[in-house]
Design an enzyme around this catalytic site. Structure first.
Site, PDB file in Angstrom:
ATOM      1  N   ARG A 129       2.101  22.769   2.850  1.00 45.64           N
ATOM      2  CA  ARG A 129       3.474  23.242   2.678  1.00 45.64           C
ATOM      3  C   ARG A 129       3.974  22.891   1.283  1.00 45.64           C
ATOM      4  NH1 ARG A 129       6.795  20.478   4.864  1.00 45.64           N
ATOM      5  NH2 ARG A 129       5.527  18.987   5.995  1.00 45.64           N
TER       6      ARG A 129
ATOM      7  N   TYR B 258      -0.940  29.812   3.343  1.00 44.33           N
ATOM      8  CA  TYR B 258      -1.328  28.628   4.129  1.00 44.33           C
ATOM      9  C   TYR B 258      -0.270  28.164   5.130  1.00 44.33           C
ATOM     10  CZ  TYR B 258      -4.157  24.531   5.131  1.00 44.33           C
ATOM     11  OH  TYR B 258      -4.962  23.611   5.757  1.00 44.33           O
TER      12      TYR B 258
ATOM     13  N   LYS C 189       7.360  26.701  11.206  1.00 43.28           N
ATOM     14  CA  LYS C 189       8.418  25.895  10.588  1.00 43.28           C
ATOM     15  C   LYS C 189       9.617  26.745  10.163  1.00 43.28           C
ATOM     16  CE  LYS C 189       5.958  22.592  11.479  1.00 43.28           C
ATOM     17  NZ  LYS C 189       5.745  21.172  11.446  1.00 43.28           N
TER      18      LYS C 189
ATOM     19  N   HIS D 291      11.527  18.889  15.531  1.00 43.13           N
ATOM     20  CA  HIS D 291      10.124  18.670  15.152  1.00 43.13           C
ATOM     21  C   HIS D 291       9.540  17.619  16.101  1.00 43.13           C
ATOM     22  CE1 HIS D 291       7.128  17.630  11.642  1.00 43.13           C
ATOM     23  NE2 HIS D 291       6.617  18.502  12.471  1.00 43.13           N
TER      24      HIS D 291
ATOM     25  N   SER E  25       5.412  14.956   9.580  1.00 40.62           N
ATOM     26  CA  SER E  25       4.133  15.654   9.511  1.00 40.62           C
ATOM     27  C   SER E  25       2.988  14.665   9.309  1.00 40.62           C
ATOM     28  CB  SER E  25       4.158  16.651   8.359  1.00 40.62           C
ATOM     29  OG  SER E  25       5.221  17.546   8.548  1.00 40.62           O
TER      30      SER E  25
ATOM     31  N   CYS F 120       1.900  12.339  11.228  1.00 37.56           N
ATOM     32  CA  CYS F 120       2.206  10.964  11.648  1.00 37.56           C
ATOM     33  C   CYS F 120       1.930  10.732  13.131  1.00 37.56           C
ATOM     34  CB  CYS F 120       3.648  10.618  11.299  1.00 37.56           C
ATOM     35  SG  CYS F 120       3.877  10.428   9.526  1.00 37.56           S
TER      36      CYS F 120
ATOM     37  N   ASP G 128       4.230  19.939  18.495  1.00 36.98           N
ATOM     38  CA  ASP G 128       4.899  19.979  17.180  1.00 36.98           C
ATOM     39  C   ASP G 128       6.384  20.319  17.231  1.00 36.98           C
ATOM     40  OD1 ASP G 128       4.310  19.632  14.320  1.00 36.98           O
ATOM     41  OD2 ASP G 128       4.886  21.731  14.114  1.00 36.98           O
TER      42      ASP G 128
ATOM     43  N   ARG H 155      -7.039  21.983   8.721  1.00 39.37           N
ATOM     44  CA  ARG H 155      -6.401  22.148  10.039  1.00 39.37           C
ATOM     45  C   ARG H 155      -7.213  23.049  10.944  1.00 39.37           C
ATOM     46  NH1 ARG H 155      -0.778  20.180  10.827  1.00 39.37           N
ATOM     47  NH2 ARG H 155      -0.373  19.004   8.924  1.00 39.37           N
TER      48      ARG H 155
HETATM   49  P1  GTP Z   1       1.658  17.649  11.908  1.00 38.94           P
HETATM   50  O1  GTP Z   1       0.770  18.634  12.581  1.00 38.94           O
HETATM   51  O2  GTP Z   1       1.515  17.651  10.430  1.00 38.94           O
HETATM   52  O3  GTP Z   1       3.082  17.760  12.299  1.00 38.94           O
HETATM   53  O4  GTP Z   1       1.064  16.176  12.281  1.00 38.94           O
HETATM   54  P2  GTP Z   1       1.120  15.274  13.598  1.00 38.94           P
HETATM   55  O5  GTP Z   1       2.397  14.525  13.633  1.00 38.94           O
HETATM   56  O6  GTP Z   1       0.762  16.072  14.787  1.00 38.94           O
HETATM   57  O7  GTP Z   1      -0.035  14.191  13.304  1.00 38.94           O
HETATM   58  P3  GTP Z   1      -1.478  13.987  13.968  1.00 38.94           P
HETATM   59  O8  GTP Z   1      -1.401  13.608  15.413  1.00 38.94           O
HETATM   60  O9  GTP Z   1      -2.312  15.146  13.630  1.00 38.94           O
HETATM   61  O10 GTP Z   1      -2.005  12.691  13.192  1.00 38.94           O
HETATM   62  C1  GTP Z   1      -2.119  12.673  11.796  1.00 38.94           C
HETATM   63  C2  GTP Z   1      -2.986  11.550  11.356  1.00 38.94           C
HETATM   64  O11 GTP Z   1      -2.515  10.295  11.862  1.00 38.94           O
HETATM   65  C3  GTP Z   1      -4.435  11.689  11.811  1.00 38.94           C
HETATM   66  O12 GTP Z   1      -5.299  11.373  10.753  1.00 38.94           O
HETATM   67  C4  GTP Z   1      -4.555  10.681  12.921  1.00 38.94           C
HETATM   68  O13 GTP Z   1      -5.864  10.185  13.024  1.00 38.94           O
HETATM   69  C5  GTP Z   1      -3.552   9.593  12.531  1.00 38.94           C
HETATM   70  N1  GTP Z   1      -3.007   8.920  13.731  1.00 38.94           N
HETATM   71  C6  GTP Z   1      -2.471   9.527  14.810  1.00 38.94           C
HETATM   72  N2  GTP Z   1      -2.099   8.625  15.758  1.00 38.94           N
HETATM   73  C7  GTP Z   1      -2.421   7.413  15.249  1.00 38.94           C
HETATM   74  C8  GTP Z   1      -2.287   6.072  15.744  1.00 38.94           C
HETATM   75  O14 GTP Z   1      -1.812   5.820  16.855  1.00 38.94           O
HETATM   76  N3  GTP Z   1      -2.707   5.072  14.924  1.00 38.94           N
HETATM   77  C9  GTP Z   1      -3.241   5.317  13.696  1.00 38.94           C
HETATM   78  N4  GTP Z   1      -3.621   4.286  12.952  1.00 38.94           N
HETATM   79  N5  GTP Z   1      -3.389   6.569  13.202  1.00 38.94           N
HETATM   80  C10 GTP Z   1      -2.988   7.603  13.961  1.00 38.94           C
HETATM   81  C1  SPV Z   2       3.675  20.062   9.410  1.00 34.18           C
HETATM   82  O1  SPV Z   2       3.500  19.964   8.194  1.00 34.18           O
HETATM   83  O2  SPV Z   2       4.544  19.396  10.023  1.00 34.18           O
HETATM   84  C2  SPV Z   2       2.786  20.937  10.204  1.00 34.18           C
HETATM   85  C3  SPV Z   2       1.831  21.790   9.484  1.00 34.18           C
HETATM   86  O3  SPV Z   2       2.913  20.977  11.415  1.00 34.18           O
HETATM   87  S1  SPV Z   2       2.558  23.250   8.863  1.00 34.18           S
HETATM   88  O4  SPV Z   2       2.504  24.246   9.900  1.00 34.18           O
HETATM   89  O5  SPV Z   2       1.762  23.658   7.697  1.00 34.18           O
HETATM   90  O6  SPV Z   2       3.921  22.988   8.506  1.00 34.18           O
HETATM   91 MN    MN Z   3       4.458  19.417  12.163  1.00 33.68          MN
END
Ligand code: GTP
Ligand code: SPV
Ligand code: MN
Length: 603
Positions: free
Chosen positions: A78, A218, A227, A247, A269, A271, A294, A386
């Protein structure tokens, strides 16, 4: 349907017809394709993408119906600096959004989009955010010149001619116009991932509820249902109509006695939303089921409870770090019918990324299409690589995930990526304090957006890049909810999986072990006596967080919950400073909560 002549049989909606005609006039495509969402259409587009080398087919035995796309290295995430909220007045966009006068922006966009689809096909995608039979769902139409976007939208949203039936003659839709911004003049050859990074514009007009996106193909820049619509435009609709577009992941949690509660959680994002939403609980007898990973659209209904729907139809998840160890349910979700972007390719035509299980391959083709071996020391997959996978392929998808009414939310969880200060879990003292906690979230930046990674920034409600109006008014919207009569307000919690020790290692094992924190939250919502007051909110009473079977020392646990008065006084100063941004639009409740926090810290 591949011709504009078919427009009249495709839709009876006059507004839609005339909008499409205007866009054809403006963008001047060579062809027009009115999408139906059919399987044949999908296959045809996949073949097109293979012929332009935008995607490669993965081994059909290992990864049926799945493809790998590699983007331009300049188009990988983004772009917040090029994202605009063009409300009538600058003040209505607020201090956290980029703004441009809508008249000036419209002129800019007219110039950018004029003839931008020359040599290309214009695709018109009818899609629904939310189940087709839900009164909380909304329809969007996206025009795009990217077949990759069409194929991805078909996974991420409900794309079908049924949407046009629901729209009918008079229905309204959110209009999104997208172009990669690379017209093909005089038969000029195309590149595999056309984009125009220097001229990128991701623009939202909250007054007309329309979206214009130029120059990027992308993710959130281009899949406009996600989004742009489901958060930036929907947050404006939600404010106007009295609901919430957030979100947030949505999960169902069942205890060993079979009692089930639903929770929504907002983390910035990359996290941990996807991971939490589909975790395998390590605690015996506890079960998580996934409604969404999400975005949540939430409404208070007649019974006074808050119900959430997931407006999406798929997961657009972060690939690196996803494994059978960390998130098996994501791995099962992407075993077929998945589009991967910017991951690495193995010699047997399967996918790979950093953090995947098993032995690291000795040879790969990396996301830049280069031969890769471990000795290079580079990452084979981009950090924001992704997967787009259908939600119904998740083994623990919740039985109610498409319930048109939504699921009742009993707790809301906020979180961020905080190496220091912020305890593993704490609960707000009441709704107003909870809203203050949401507004106070900060988190380290990640690869999900262009820019530096690991920089601590304020990200209220994990909505900093996604709130379509003045963030001060957004806080107010949340405070107002707490003042309405007759509502059963969810309890509000904060979590932090990312606290580190002095050596820089995570203090908490995370992932499936987060079920221990969910259990505590569940029991608190049940009204069990599990909490005690601290200056920042309620924290678990001694021994009320279940750490049975975890090899974790008393000291370690203490570090996870430590609230250092000096550090928090600093944190308070930071927050006060941040909130001055909102000037006269800062709700007085925030000032009250800052004062109360100051008092509690001083005692
Ligand atoms: P978006 O799709 O961008 O909104 O991201 P998201 O909030 O869905 O994050 P996602 O669950 O994909 O996790 C992102 C990163 O954080 C990955 O590399 C995970 O491995 C890491 N992660 C997720 N949960 C944990 C956790 O409980 N502990 C740690 N140390 N890392 C974590
Ligand atoms: C985020 O960045 O929070 C995502 C990926 O979920 S995107 O759809 O590219 O915004
Ligand atoms: Mn997201």
């Amino acid at each position: 349907m591949s011709s504009i002549d078919a427009l009249e049989s495709w839709t009876s909606n006059l507004k839609l017809r005339s909008w499409i005609k205007q866009k054809i006039e403006l963008c001047n495509p060579d062809k027009v394709h009115l999408c139906t969402g059919s399987k044949d259409e999908h296959q045809h587009l996949i073949n097109t993408l293979i012929s332009t080398k935008t995607i490669v087919a993965l081994d059909p035995d290992l990864r049926p119906g799945s493809y790998l796309a590699r983007s331009d290295p300049e188009d990988v995430a983004r772009v917040e600096a090029s994202t605009f909220i063009c409300s009538e007045s600058k003040d209505d966009a607020g201090p956290t959004n980029n703004w441009e006068d809508p008249r000036i922006m419209r002129e800019k966009l007219s110039a950018l989009f004029k003839g931008c689809m020359k040599g290309r096909t214009m695709y018109v995608i009818p899609y629904c955010m939310g189940p087709l039979d839900s009164k909380f769902s909304h329809i969007g139409i996206e025009i795009t010149d990217s077949p990759y976007v069409v194929c991805s939208m078909r996974i991420m949203a409900r794309v079908s001619t049924k949407v046009l039936d629901v729209l009918g003659d008079e229905g309204d839709f959110i209009a999104g116009t997208h172009s990669v911004g690379v017209p093909l003049k005089d038969g000029k050859a195309d590149v595999s991932w056309p984009c125009n990074p220097k001229k990128r514009h991701i623009v939202h007009f909250p007054t007309t509820k329309s979206i214009w996106s130029y120059g990027s193909g992308y993710g959130g820049n281009a899949l406009l249902g996600k989004k742009c619509f489901a958060l930036r435009i929907a947050s404006v609709m939600a404010k106007e109509q009295g609901w919430l577009a957030e979100h947030m992941l949505i999960l169902g949690l069942t205890n060993p006695e079979g009692e089930k509660k639903y929770f929504a959680a907002a983390f910035p994002s990359a996290c941990g939303k996807t991971n939490l939403a589909m975790m395998n609980a390590t605690l015996d007898g506890w079960k998580v089921e996934c409604v969404g990973d999400d975005i949540a659209w939430m409404h208070f209904q007649e019974d006074g409870k808050l119900y959430a729907i997931n407006p999406e139809n798929g997961f657009f998840g972060v690939a690196p770090g996803t494994s059978f160890t960390s998130n098996p349910n994501a791995m099962y979700s992407l075993r077929k019918n998945t589009i991967f972007t910017n991951v690495a390719l193995t010699d047997d035509q399967d996918i790979w990324w950093e953090g995947m299980d098993g032995k690291r391959p000795d040879h790969l083709v990396d996301w830049l299409s280069q031969d890769w071996s471990p000795s290079l020391g580079s990452k084979a997959a981009h950090s924001n690589a992704r997967f787009a996978a259908p939600a119904n392929q998740c083994p623990i998808i919740d039985p109610n995930w498409e319930n048109p009414k939504g699921v009742p939310i009993e707790g809301i969880i906020f979180g961020g990526r905080r190496a220091h200060n912020v305890p593993l879990v704490y609960e707000s003292l009441d709704w107003q304090h909870g809203v203050f906690l949401g507004a106070s979230i900060s988190s380290e930046t990640t690869a999900a957006a262009e820019g530096s990674v690991g920089k601590l920034r304020h990200d209220p409600f994990a909505m900093l890049p996604f709130c379509g109006y003045h963030m001060g008014d957004y806080f107010k919207h949340w405070f107002e909810i707490g003042k309405k009569q007759g509502l059963s307000l969810p309890k509000i919690f904060c979590v932090n999986w990312f606290r580190k020790d002095c050596k820089g290692d995570f203090l908490w094992p995370g992932f499936g072990e987060n079920s221990r924190v969910l259990k505590w939250i569940f029991e608190s919502v049940q009204g069990q006596d599990v909490k005690e007051k601290s200056p920042v909110g309620f924290i678990p009473r001694l021994n009320s967080l279940d750490v049975s079977g975890l090899n974790i020392s008393e000291k370690h646990l203490k570090n996870l919950f430590e609230i250092d008065a000096q550090e928090w006084t600093h944190e308070l100063g930071e927050l006060k400073n941040f909130f001055t941004l909102f000037k006269d639009r800062l709700p007085q409740e925030i000032s009250q909560e800052l004062e109360s926090l100051e008092k509690r810290l001083a005692n």
